[in-house]
Design an enzyme around this catalytic site. Sequence first.
Site, mmCIF file in Angstrom:
data_model
loop_
_atom_site.group_PDB
_atom_site.id
_atom_site.type_symbol
_atom_site.label_atom_id
_atom_site.label_comp_id
_atom_site.label_asym_id
_atom_site.label_seq_id
_atom_site.Cartn_x
_atom_site.Cartn_y
_atom_site.Cartn_z
ATOM 1 N N GLU A 48 0.838 -1.200 0.000
ATOM 2 C CA GLU A 48 0.000 0.000 0.000
ATOM 3 C C GLU A 48 0.876 1.255 0.000
ATOM 4 O O GLU A 48 0.585 2.230 -0.694
ATOM 5 C CB GLU A 48 -0.902 -0.031 1.227
ATOM 6 C CG GLU A 48 -1.777 1.196 1.404
ATOM 7 C CD GLU A 48 -2.377 1.244 2.801
ATOM 8 O OE1 GLU A 48 -2.897 2.310 3.167
ATOM 9 O OE2 GLU A 48 -2.313 0.231 3.527
ATOM 10 N N ASP A 52 0.615 3.880 -3.187
ATOM 11 C CA ASP A 52 0.227 5.284 -3.050
ATOM 12 C C ASP A 52 1.149 6.176 -3.867
ATOM 13 O O ASP A 52 0.707 7.125 -4.518
ATOM 14 C CB ASP A 52 0.256 5.676 -1.578
ATOM 15 C CG ASP A 52 -0.118 7.122 -1.354
ATOM 16 O OD1 ASP A 52 -1.270 7.492 -1.653
ATOM 17 O OD2 ASP A 52 0.743 7.898 -0.898
ATOM 18 N N ASP A 121 -7.328 0.984 0.597
ATOM 19 C CA ASP A 121 -5.967 0.514 0.871
ATOM 20 C C ASP A 121 -5.594 -0.641 -0.065
ATOM 21 O O ASP A 121 -4.469 -0.706 -0.573
ATOM 22 C CB ASP A 121 -5.855 0.037 2.324
ATOM 23 C CG ASP A 121 -5.978 1.174 3.322
ATOM 24 O OD1 ASP A 121 -5.886 2.349 2.918
ATOM 25 O OD2 ASP A 121 -6.191 0.878 4.518
ATOM 26 N N GLU A 124 -4.646 0.338 -3.662
ATOM 27 C CA GLU A 124 -3.293 0.891 -3.737
ATOM 28 C C GLU A 124 -2.256 -0.234 -3.698
ATOM 29 O O GLU A 124 -1.256 -0.192 -4.431
ATOM 30 C CB GLU A 124 -3.057 1.869 -2.592
ATOM 31 C CG GLU A 124 -3.796 3.188 -2.762
ATOM 32 C CD GLU A 124 -3.452 4.199 -1.695
ATOM 33 O OE1 GLU A 124 -3.637 5.396 -1.934
ATOM 34 O OE2 GLU A 124 -2.988 3.786 -0.602
#
Length: 232
Positions: A48, A52, A121, A124
């Site tokens: 994650e 991002d 989450d 990502e």
Amino acid sequence: MNAREKAIAVLEARIGHTFQDRDLLERALTHPSVTEGARPTRHYERLEFLGDRVLGLLTAERLLALYPNEREGALSPRLAQLVNGQACARVARRIDLGPALRLSAGESKSGGRDKSTILGDAVEALIAAIYIDGDLDTARAFFMEAWSEEFAAIGEARALDPKTELQQWAQGRGLPLPIYEVIRRTGPDHAPEFAVQVTVNGLEPEQGRGRSRQAAEKAAAIEMLLKREGPR
């Protein structure tokens, strides 16, 4: 094949990428709750973190192509609208990510497969896994398809039709229409991947990939637009 395995197969077809590293995919789909009270299990938190950053890069890249004359101050609000938990959760629902997730029994019973925080989450983490298992172009192809509705929602209809954008770009410079050619088709029948080359007279060809010919053509058009002066 159990229900979750079927959900994973559907997910791979929708994202247009079949993972070579199955452990990586499993980690991207594993919620941290699975590790509670059990033997150590790798979950998606580290992915994650990377996802991002990959998402931010791809979004910023696309915004620069769409708004070649905008200042940073005008681009930042758009970036914030496209890279946030709610946007990621909407994308996760569109690709039906929830059924493929690995959750603890308690989290699953409490509706975790449709919780926006978990879905955001997880998508990502999935982007990071696609980037690692494939490359940045593979992640970009997924991003352009999956985030098209998010771009449209902020009032940028061109994000849905990069081929028209490239056509206008070429015509505005007195060039012939772009020519698209399928140069490669790989993957199983249920999840094929196409590679398409776009040529504009007098310019170096660019390539794009996608889970359909149309998606690959769009990706190729985006590549051409990213590496040339944006349309006026």
